[in-house]
Motif scaffolding. Structure first.
Motif, short mmCIF file in Angstrom:
data_model
loop_
_atom_site.label_atom_id
_atom_site.label_comp_id
_atom_site.label_asym_id
_atom_site.label_seq_id
_atom_site.Cartn_x
_atom_site.Cartn_y
_atom_site.Cartn_z
N ALA A 178 1.16 -1.14 0.00
CA ALA A 178 0.08 0.03 0.20
C ALA A 178 0.97 1.27 0.12
O ALA A 178 1.51 1.49 -1.03
CB ALA A 178 -0.89 -0.01 0.94
N LEU A 179 1.01 1.91 0.95
CA LEU A 179 1.80 3.19 1.18
C LEU A 179 3.37 2.47 1.35
O LEU A 179 4.38 3.27 0.93
CB LEU A 179 1.47 4.13 2.20
N ASP A 204 7.10 6.01 -3.70
CA ASP A 204 7.41 7.37 -4.16
C ASP A 204 6.27 7.90 -4.81
O ASP A 204 5.28 7.41 -5.63
CB ASP A 204 8.70 6.98 -4.96
N GLY A 205 6.59 9.43 -4.66
CA GLY A 205 5.57 10.04 -5.59
C GLY A 205 3.93 10.33 -4.90
O GLY A 205 3.19 10.82 -5.60
N VAL A 206 3.92 9.61 -3.63
CA VAL A 206 2.66 9.91 -2.99
C VAL A 206 2.60 11.36 -2.14
O VAL A 206 3.35 11.66 -1.75
CB VAL A 206 2.34 8.89 -1.70
N GLY A 213 -1.56 18.33 -1.11
CA GLY A 213 -0.57 18.33 -2.20
C GLY A 213 1.03 18.09 -1.42
O GLY A 213 1.93 18.31 -2.21
N GLU A 214 0.98 18.20 -0.07
CA GLU A 214 2.32 17.98 0.52
C GLU A 214 2.80 16.57 0.13
O GLU A 214 1.77 15.74 0.19
CB GLU A 214 2.27 18.10 1.96
N PRO A 215 4.05 16.27 0.18
CA PRO A 215 4.53 15.01 -0.18
C PRO A 215 4.35 13.90 1.05
O PRO A 215 4.63 14.43 2.25
CB PRO A 215 6.04 15.21 -0.37
N PHE A 216 4.20 12.65 0.96
CA PHE A 216 4.16 11.66 2.15
C PHE A 216 5.53 11.09 2.22
O PHE A 216 5.96 10.68 1.20
CB PHE A 216 3.13 10.61 1.58
N THR A 217 6.02 11.18 3.41
CA THR A 217 7.50 10.81 3.68
C THR A 217 7.52 10.03 4.91
O THR A 217 6.64 9.86 5.75
CB THR A 217 8.52 11.94 3.83
#
Length: 538
Positions: A87-88, A107-109, A114-118
């Protein structure tokens, strides 16, 4: 195992065609407007009772997990064998010693804003939210001492001891990832995002008209290729089971799950070519009907009384009268649907009112002039008509042994406050989710350290046993599957000997969908799934 019941459409009826085109409803039918006024890709489903929050990181009540799982995602999903799939997180590695788990993140989620998932979001969610505030997280994540973030796409869980259940607790509806930039520095329990989630899932929160409906729109930036397949998801609040059945018939609902209609009407939906009826989808969230006793009560503090209550229940007859056959009797706290853990080698309590009466006589409770020994209050949430029937059934069973049962039905907030906040009850009955691993779902009801006034759906009985605590704590960290099974066998034996909780039955919940809906039970979490693949056909 439960047999799948799914009838493929024999022919598309006129009503189903109207549903597919969105042209079959009058403008006055739905409070948010008719389906014909909604975008063509709008699907209407229902949830009951109305959730009191939108984020399952803080509240694991069933309706909360249903809505939360569409907007908030976890590190993993699961297949029907309850094996983890990406999944993530796209990859994971458990160290040989079981003391670390390394997750490679997708990557790219991006979050819905709009903020990146990290990996920073993973670290914050696990350590600051789920370990602290999640009703099951306190035990599930107890061994997680740190989450390291060597780079934005790597999260390393450091564990003080092995945690074999952890890999079964990372679905979005169970352990949702939350955005650090939205929650950090706030009162997380009061954060507005709890009722208007900012997630990474296939649907974006739009509106919640309390008492009526919840609307979610397709996430245009979703990472799943070709998903979501719907333009809009509308979740209606319909509290009456008969009204839900009528709404399905009328085409006002396309989908309803968690046993949405009166059980005496299920067969006609099975027989209809206009609908599909599915019994899969609870493997990750086995829901059990069990009577939790308040051992602070002077009567219920006596083991003989709790044993008498078990012997007094005619559960074979209950299957027909209360459940219309859509249930299985429980002989332990772990259902047969978890064969790796379940055992029948426990004390058994078949229907025996004579034995129940003898136990109460031995305990010193004589009958008065009306034939009653004492009274007890049973409180249950208003989640359909099954508990109403069960309450009346138990009232008669318990009257036969001289116990006058007062039935109390409460809305969800009142129920949670009374049972888990104030401990103001004698007996309580509710659908307790035990999930795919007993450490995740079952432990919290028997483990003394899970008790926390105000925290819903944990140990409220006042039960505390050193042996039980030791067994549960050992099972939570035992890496060897056979040794772990033996620990859970012992757990069931202690539970059925001490009886702080009286197992009743495992309802067989059905999910009903219109014939032109596909992927409505995509995995073992059923209607709690993200639903990116949910679609219309034809």
């Amino acid at each position: 195992m439960t047999k799948k019941i799914q009838h493929p459409p024999l022919a598309m009826s006129r009503r189903a065609l109207l549903m597919a085109s969105g042209a079959g409803l009058a403008a006055s039918v739905l409070p948010f407007g008719p389906l014909s006024a909604q975008p063509a890709g709008t699907l209407a489903m229902c949830v009951t009772p109305e959730p009191n929050a939108m984020c399952s990181a803080f509240n694991t009540a069933s309706p909360v997990t249903v809505v939360s799982g569409k907007m908030l995602e976890g590190l993993l999903n699961y297949d029907f064998d309850v094996s983890p799939i990406p999944a993530l997180a796209t990859a994971w590695e458990v160290a040989e010693d079981g003391l670390s788990i390394t997750f490679t993140l997708r990557d790219g989620v991006t979050w819905h804003d709009g903020e990146p998932f990290t990996s920073a979001d993973v670290q914050y969610t696990i350590m600051e939210i789920l370990k602290v505030h999640h009703p099951r997280g306190r035990s599930t994540l107890a061994s997680v001492t740190a989450v390291e973030t060597p780079d934005p796409l790597t999260a390393i869980f450091r564990l003080s001891q092995p945690a074999p259940a952890l890999m079964y607790a990372l679905a979005g509806w169970e352990s949702p990832m939350l955005p650090k930039h939205v929650y950090e520095g706030t009162d997380v329990l009061q954060n507005p995002a709890n009722n208007a989630p900012v997630g990474t899932g296939p649907f974006v929160f739009q509106t919640w008209e309390r008492g009526s409906h919840i609307v979610m729109a397709a996430n245009p930036n979703y990472w799943g290729e070709g998903e979501p397949k719907l333009e809009r998801l509308v979740i209606r609040i319909i509290t009456d089971p008969s009204a839900r059945a009528a709404a399905l018939d009328a085409g006002e609902l396309h989908l309803a799950g968690d046993g949405p209609i009166p059980v005496n009407q299920v067969q006609r939906f099975i027989d209809s070519p206009d609908f599909q009826v599915e019994t899969r989808g609870t493997e990750m969230n086995n829901s059990l009907d069990m009577i939790h006793t308040n051992m602070r009560n002077e009567h219920l503090a006596k083991l003989e009384v709790r044993q008498a209550l078990m012997y007094a229940m005619n559960r074979d007859l209950m299957l027909d009268v209360v459940y219309y056959g859509l249930a299985e009797i429980l002989d332990s706290p772990i259902p047969e649907t978890l064969p790796n853990f379940h055992t029948s080698d426990v004390p058994q309590y078949d229907y025996d009112p004579d034995r129940a009466n003898a136990l109460l006589d031995e305990a010193g409770y004589e009958r008065d002039a009306d034939g009653m020994r004492f009274g007890l209050r049973l409180i249950a949430p208003t989640v359909g008509d099954t508990y109403e029937r069960m309450g009346q059934f138990l009232k008669q069973n318990f009257r036969d042994i001289g116990i006058d049962l007062e039935l109390i039905s409460a809305d969800i907030p009142t129920f949670i406050r009374s049972v888990f906040g104030e401990y103001d009850y004698d007996l309580t009955l509710y659908p307790g989710s035990v999930t795919a691993d007993p450490t995740i779902g079952s432990q919290r009801f028997w483990w003394s350290e899970a008790a926390s006034p105000g925290t819903p759906f944990v140990n409220s009985t006042g039960y505390a046993s050193e042996e039980m605590d030791a067994v549960l704590e050992a099972a939570a960290v035992e890496p060897d599957p056979e040794a772990r099974r033996e620990l859970f066998v012992r757990f069931q034996q202690i539970a059925m000997t001490d009886l702080p909780i009286l197992p009743v039955a495992r309802p067989i919940y059905v999910t009903i969908a219109a014939a032109n809906v596909e992927n409505f039970v995509p995995g073992p979490d059923g209607i709690r799934a993200p639903y990116g693949s949910l679609a219309f056909t034809g």
